[in-house]
Design an enzyme around this catalytic site. Structure first.
Site, short mmCIF file in Angstrom:
data_model
loop_
_atom_site.label_atom_id
_atom_site.label_comp_id
_atom_site.label_asym_id
_atom_site.label_seq_id
_atom_site.Cartn_x
_atom_site.Cartn_y
_atom_site.Cartn_z
N PRO A 213 0.83 -1.21 0.00
CA PRO A 213 0.00 0.00 0.00
C PRO A 213 0.86 1.26 0.00
O PRO A 213 1.92 1.27 0.60
CB PRO A 213 -0.79 -0.09 1.31
CG PRO A 213 -0.63 -1.47 1.80
CD PRO A 213 0.58 -2.05 1.18
N GLU A 433 17.07 3.78 27.97
CA GLU A 433 17.41 4.26 26.62
C GLU A 433 18.91 4.27 26.41
O GLU A 433 19.40 3.90 25.34
CB GLU A 433 16.82 5.65 26.37
CG GLU A 433 15.30 5.70 26.33
CD GLU A 433 14.68 4.68 25.39
OE1 GLU A 433 15.31 4.31 24.38
OE2 GLU A 433 13.57 4.21 25.69
P1 ADP Z 1 -1.30 2.84 -3.68
O1 ADP Z 1 -0.09 2.12 -4.17
O2 ADP Z 1 -1.74 2.29 -2.37
O3 ADP Z 1 -2.38 2.94 -4.69
P2 ADP Z 1 -1.22 5.67 -4.04
O4 ADP Z 1 -0.89 5.69 -5.47
O5 ADP Z 1 -2.64 5.94 -3.69
O6 ADP Z 1 -0.77 4.30 -3.37
O7 ADP Z 1 -0.25 6.68 -3.30
C1 ADP Z 1 -0.71 7.55 -2.31
C2 ADP Z 1 0.06 8.85 -2.34
O8 ADP Z 1 1.42 8.63 -1.96
C3 ADP Z 1 0.14 9.46 -3.71
O9 ADP Z 1 -0.97 10.27 -3.95
C4 ADP Z 1 1.43 10.25 -3.65
O10 ADP Z 1 1.21 11.51 -3.05
C5 ADP Z 1 2.29 9.45 -2.72
N1 ADP Z 1 3.20 8.58 -3.46
C6 ADP Z 1 3.24 7.23 -3.39
N2 ADP Z 1 4.21 6.72 -4.17
C7 ADP Z 1 4.79 7.77 -4.78
C8 ADP Z 1 5.86 7.90 -5.73
N3 ADP Z 1 6.52 6.84 -6.19
N4 ADP Z 1 6.20 9.14 -6.13
C9 ADP Z 1 5.55 10.20 -5.66
N5 ADP Z 1 4.54 10.16 -4.78
C10 ADP Z 1 4.16 8.96 -4.33
ZN ZN Z 2 13.42 -0.17 25.03
#
Ligand code: ADP
Ligand code: ZN
Ligand code: MG
Length: 621
Positions: A213, A433
């Site tokens: 994800p 720590e």
């Molecule tokens: P999933 O793989 O779960 O579909 P998303 O495409 O919805 O993930 O990514 C969520 C957000 O995370 C994007 O809208 C973007 O802002 C950020 N993000 C994730 N991967 C990248 C990437 N490779 N480059 C730039 N932004 C990213």
């Molecule tokens: Zn600890």
């Protein structure tokens, strides 16, 4: 693009929608029924039956206004006791006097049924209002349906992207070079199909984006939409099964029908695992989903590869997908979208930094090193948290400190405002720590300490030691893992050595240590006893499931024994190291207690003099 949209509307415009016709027919039947059956019935029940003598009496008393003779009954309008006009009926009698009596009183008599009074009002009530009601109902229903995005009458359930100046492009995606290249080819095919067909190459029918994800799968699909300049239909897997039971298969059909009209085009099915789950996986007896999946399989076989329809799909659970879905000819291309590496994280941070007012001297490399294992979505979130912190502090430019702090907020939660620890507790936490930090820095394979703090966090952590690797590691050795476990044991070891006690503050350390030790035995084959034998089923690759162990009771017992052995060996090592460096621990813990948060440099400055003639150690065993 624009043309396509108009075309879609034109298709629906001129001829009457059959469902609308059905609706009005239904309304007409109801109104007819109302007027010719129900209202007469009601009216009849309002006719009062009376005796013939009463009829005569009423004539004598001047109460009768009109009389109508029927073959077998007499209907008459008369005033009742309260002086209100009502309709009465009575039987026919052989009474020639009655005509004379009526003439005397000059009452109108006839051989027809008297009309009820006020015909215009009753017409309005029986015809006008019902018809108006139906028109209104139809109008409000059609409004609701369109706001529901179709379902009942229309095909509006499919979202269609129109490229605009805000649509995503590949420039918005960082650090997914391979996935990007793969998708660029698809975009290129849609733009120049001739180039490919000359060689005889067919475009893949479908491409499946798989990965954990937040790695940018949906983002990549949107970038394809933004770059390809062909219609782009997007739907989430769950939308097929939502709303109307039994509509899933129909929706798949509608989606592909629509797509065929607009070819070349792209269909994007997000979270395809909701419908594409393997049909054989035991417990799911969900007919609805199975039908939807079957329809999808049929549709994907059904269109010609040269038509120019490409089906993109995304999932983070590829292992549950039905094998039929993955065979060539359907989703023949799998595009991996993995967690970003160190360089990728730097690139992603830089892409997102463009959206903020940010200082020039940000060490993106350090931020990237501190965020091992973070996804693109995490990184985007960290930068936004940093910007929020900037505003909270009344500044206008995001600084390195904001970003560092927001990493900790994302990892460990916000700092707690009130002092919830007593002085004695604070002291124990400091030693705990410092125990971690000291044991870490006394070992060869460990990561440098970046920061130590004893400010409690909302996640429940009373303090923590942050280590940041000097470089990204792709291979973890047995020594690395033992070093890590020993470092985790350092906190508890300090409690024991310096306070002769144990606290529940070590519970998180214990959990992590046990899990690493167990993986060494069951997954990585790092023990002599079991060697290269897999003892644990691999769970969901991207979702952090551990997978279950299907081994005999005896093996289970042995595994547990070995895990205990590994952890206690490391624990002893940590205890020994702390015993050997008691003075250093006292000084460091005192310093931490005073300052609450110290940096790795401050820590090393105090520690170095104590290390003049000691070598770093490796944990063996
Ligand atoms: P999933 O793989 O779960 O579909 P998303 O495409 O919805 O993930 O990514 C969520 C957000 O995370 C994007 O809208 C973007 O802002 C950020 N993000 C994730 N991967 C990248 C990437 N490779 N480059 C730039 N932004 C990213
Ligand atoms: Zn600890
Ligand atoms: Mg997604």
């Amino acid at each position: 693009m624009q043309d396509n949209k108009n075309q879609q509307e034109d298709n629906r415009g001129p001829h009457i929608n059959p469902s609308v016709l059905r609706f009005y027919l239904f309304g007409l039947v109801i109104i007819l029924l109302l007027n010719f059956v129900i209202i007469p019935k009601i009216a009849e029940s309002r006719i009062i039956t009376s005796t013939y003598s009463e009829f005569r009496n009423m004539i004598a008393e001047d109460r009768v206004k009109e009389v109508s003779f029927d073959e077998n009954q007499i209907l008459f309008v008369a005033l009742n006791k309260d002086g209100v006009e009502r309709i009465y009926k009575t039987g026919v009698m052989d009474d020639p006097d009655i005509i004379k009596l009526m003439e005397e009183k000059s009452i109108n008599y006839a051989a027809t049924i008297p009309e009820p009074p006020n015909t215009f009002l009753s017409f309005l009530l029986t015809w006008g209002i019902p018809i108006l009601l139906f028109i209104f109902l139809r109008y409000s229903m059609s409004k609701r349906v369109s706001s529901m995005q179709g379902g009942l009458f229309g095909k509006q359930n499919i979202k269609k992207y129109e490229p605009s100046h805000e649509s995503k492009t590949f420039d918005d995606v960082a650090g997914q070079e391979e996935a990007e290249a793969s998708l660029r080819e698809i975009v290129d095919y849609l733009k120049n199909p001739d180039k490919y067909s000359k060689v005889g190459a067919k475009c893949p029918k479908g491409a499946l984006l798989v990965g954990p994800p937040g790695t940018g799968k949906t983002l990549l699909a949107k970038a394809v939409a933004g770059e390809s300049h062909v219609p782009f239909f997007s739907i989430a897997g769950s939308e097929f099964v939502e709303m109307f039971v039994g509509r899933g298969a129909a929706r798949v059909r509608e989606l592909f029908d629509e797509a065929k009209k607009h070819a070349p085009c792209i269909i994007f099915i997000d979270e395809i695992d909701t419908i594409g789950r393997s049909r054989s996986s035991g417990m799911s007896t969900n007919d609805e989903r199975e039908q939807t999946l079957n329809q999808l399989l049929t549709e994907m076989d059904g269109f010609d590869g040269n038509l120019g329809i490409i089906v993109l799909a995304a999932t983070n659970r590829p292992e549950v997908l039905d094998p039929a879905l993955l065979r060539p000819g359907r989703f023949d291309r799998q595009i991996r979208v993995e967690l970003p590496s160190l360089q990728d994280r730097v690139a992603i941070l830089k892409v997102h930094a463009k959206n903020y007012v940010i200082a020039d001297n940000i060490d993106y490399e350090l931020v990237a090193r501190s965020t091992a294992g973070a996804s693109g979505a995490h990184l985007a979130n960290i930068l936004n948290e940093a910007a929020l912190r900037t505003v909270r502090h009344g500044r206008t430019v995001v600084t390195q400190e904001d970003i560092q702090e927001s990493i900790e907020v994302v990892i460990a939660g916000e700092q707690k405002k009130q002092d919830i620890l007593t002085p004695e507790e604070k002291q124990i936490v400091s030693y705990h720590e410092i125990g971690h930090a000291l044991v870490a820095s006394l070992q060869k394979h460990s990561m440098p300490v970046q920061k130590i703090t004893i400010i409690p966090r909302t996640s429940g952590a009373l303090g923590y030691t942050m280590q940041v690797p000097e470089e990204e590691k792709n291979l973890l050795s047995r020594e690395d893992m033992l070093t890590y476990i020993t470092t985790l044991c350092g906190g508890r070891a300090a409690e024991e050595v310096f306070f002769n006690t144990m606290t529940n503050g070590a519970s998180n350390d214990i959990e992590k240590a046990t899990s690493v030790a167990k993986s060494m035995v069951t997954q990585y084959g790092m023990t002599e006893r079991f060697g290269m034998v897999k003892l644990q089923d691999s769970g969901s690759r991207y979702m952090g499931d551990e997978g279950s162990m299907s081994v005999s009771q005896q093996t289970m017992k042995e595994v547990e024994d070995i895990v205990v052995e590994i952890v206690s060996h490391c624990h002893n090592k940590a205890t020994t190291l702390l015993r050997q460096h008691q003075d250093a621990t006292h000084e460091l813990a005192g310093y931490l207690l005073k300052h609450e948060t110290i940096t790795g440099e401050e820590f090393m400055e105090i520690l170095t003099p104590y290390l003049e003639n000691t070598d770093k150690v490796t944990v063996e065993g």
